[in-house]
Design a protein around this motif. Structure first.
Motif, PDB file in Angstrom:
ATOM      1  N   ARG A  35      46.243  52.405  45.260  1.00  0.00           N
ATOM      2  CA  ARG A  35      45.508  51.374  46.000  1.00  0.00           C
ATOM      3  C   ARG A  35      44.315  51.981  46.741  1.00  0.00           C
ATOM      4  O   ARG A  35      43.207  51.448  46.696  1.00  0.00           O
ATOM      5  N   GLU A  57      40.321  42.164  40.002  1.00  0.00           N
ATOM      6  CA  GLU A  57      41.370  42.935  39.328  1.00  0.00           C
ATOM      7  C   GLU A  57      42.252  43.658  40.338  1.00  0.00           C
ATOM      8  O   GLU A  57      43.464  43.761  40.162  1.00  0.00           O
ATOM      9  N   GLU A  92      42.977  42.669  43.421  1.00  0.00           N
ATOM     10  CA  GLU A  92      43.862  41.686  44.049  1.00  0.00           C
ATOM     11  C   GLU A  92      44.967  41.240  43.102  1.00  0.00           C
ATOM     12  O   GLU A  92      46.105  41.024  43.522  1.00  0.00           O
ATOM     13  N   LYS A  93      44.651  41.133  41.831  1.00  0.00           N
ATOM     14  CA  LYS A  93      45.652  40.772  40.823  1.00  0.00           C
ATOM     15  C   LYS A  93      46.696  41.878  40.675  1.00  0.00           C
ATOM     16  O   LYS A  93      47.901  41.613  40.639  1.00  0.00           O
ATOM     17  N   ARG A  94      46.245  43.109  40.611  1.00  0.00           N
ATOM     18  CA  ARG A  94      47.158  44.231  40.388  1.00  0.00           C
ATOM     19  C   ARG A  94      48.022  44.532  41.606  1.00  0.00           C
ATOM     20  O   ARG A  94      49.210  44.804  41.488  1.00  0.00           O
ATOM     21  N   PHE A  95      47.412  44.530  42.779  1.00  0.00           N
ATOM     22  CA  PHE A  95      48.133  44.954  43.977  1.00  0.00           C
ATOM     23  C   PHE A  95      48.692  43.786  44.800  1.00  0.00           C
ATOM     24  O   PHE A  95      49.326  44.007  45.834  1.00  0.00           O
ATOM     25  N   HIS A  96      48.462  42.567  44.366  1.00  0.00           N
ATOM     26  CA  HIS A  96      48.994  41.373  45.029  1.00  0.00           C
ATOM     27  C   HIS A  96      48.663  41.331  46.506  1.00  0.00           C
ATOM     28  O   HIS A  96      49.530  41.044  47.351  1.00  0.00           O
ATOM     29  N   CYS A  97      47.418  41.657  46.811  1.00  0.00           N
ATOM     30  CA  CYS A  97      46.966  41.589  48.192  1.00  0.00           C
ATOM     31  C   CYS A  97      45.466  41.369  48.213  1.00  0.00           C
ATOM     32  O   CYS A  97      44.779  41.570  47.220  1.00  0.00           O
ATOM     33  N   LYS A  98      44.955  40.952  49.365  1.00  0.00           N
ATOM     34  CA  LYS A  98      43.531  40.727  49.538  1.00  0.00           C
ATOM     35  C   LYS A  98      42.821  42.057  49.688  1.00  0.00           C
ATOM     36  O   LYS A  98      43.284  42.961  50.383  1.00  0.00           O
ATOM     37  N   TYR A  99      41.696  42.194  49.002  1.00  0.00           N
ATOM     38  CA  TYR A  99      40.865  43.396  49.124  1.00  0.00           C
ATOM     39  C   TYR A  99      40.162  43.361  50.470  1.00  0.00           C
ATOM     40  O   TYR A  99      39.502  42.374  50.809  1.00  0.00           O
TER      41      TYR A  99
END
Length: 117
Positions: free
Chosen positions: A85, A106, A108-115
């Motif tokens: 991350r 990508e 946010e999709k991968r890490f399931h959190c807001k950038y």
């Protein structure tokens, strides 16, 4: 932080050219740092060189474990000892601005959190 310096997808377009030897030598030298310096884009600014994943079939020329820093005209991404991350955030910051929104999506999709870089 993985580096592909020889292929576009399944097609080889160049050789390694000693990149791995130089990177490993630099990282093992006293006080040495393994640095990948490159422009942020290719193809007259139409292709980002910083991508969320290497193309299918592309080789990993230099492992993410061997790269201390990636440098583009937009800054320096310190990668050594960072989580996936943290590495992604650092690389997004030095990507060409035209490609950052896609990289953030990508992330946010991968890490399931807001950038929040």
């Amino acid at each position: 932080g993985q580096v592909n310096a020889e292929m576009i997808g399944y097609k080889q377009f160049s050789g390694v050219g000693g990149q791995v030897d130089f990177v490993r030598g630099a990282s093992r030298a006293k006080g040495g740092k393994a640095i990948i310096a490159m422009p942020s884009t290719a193809g007259h600014d139409k292709i980002s060189k910083i991508v969320p994943l290497l193309d299918e079939g592309a080789a990993v020329t230099t492992s993410r474990n061997d790269v201390d820093y990636v440098i583009t005209e937009f800054g320096i991404a310190p990668l050594k000892g960072r989580t996936l991350r943290q590495r992604a955030i650092a690389l997004i910051k030095i990507a060409h601005p035209d490609f950052r929104d896609g990289l953030i999506a990508e992330f946010e999709k991968r890490f399931h959190c807001k950038y929040e870089g």
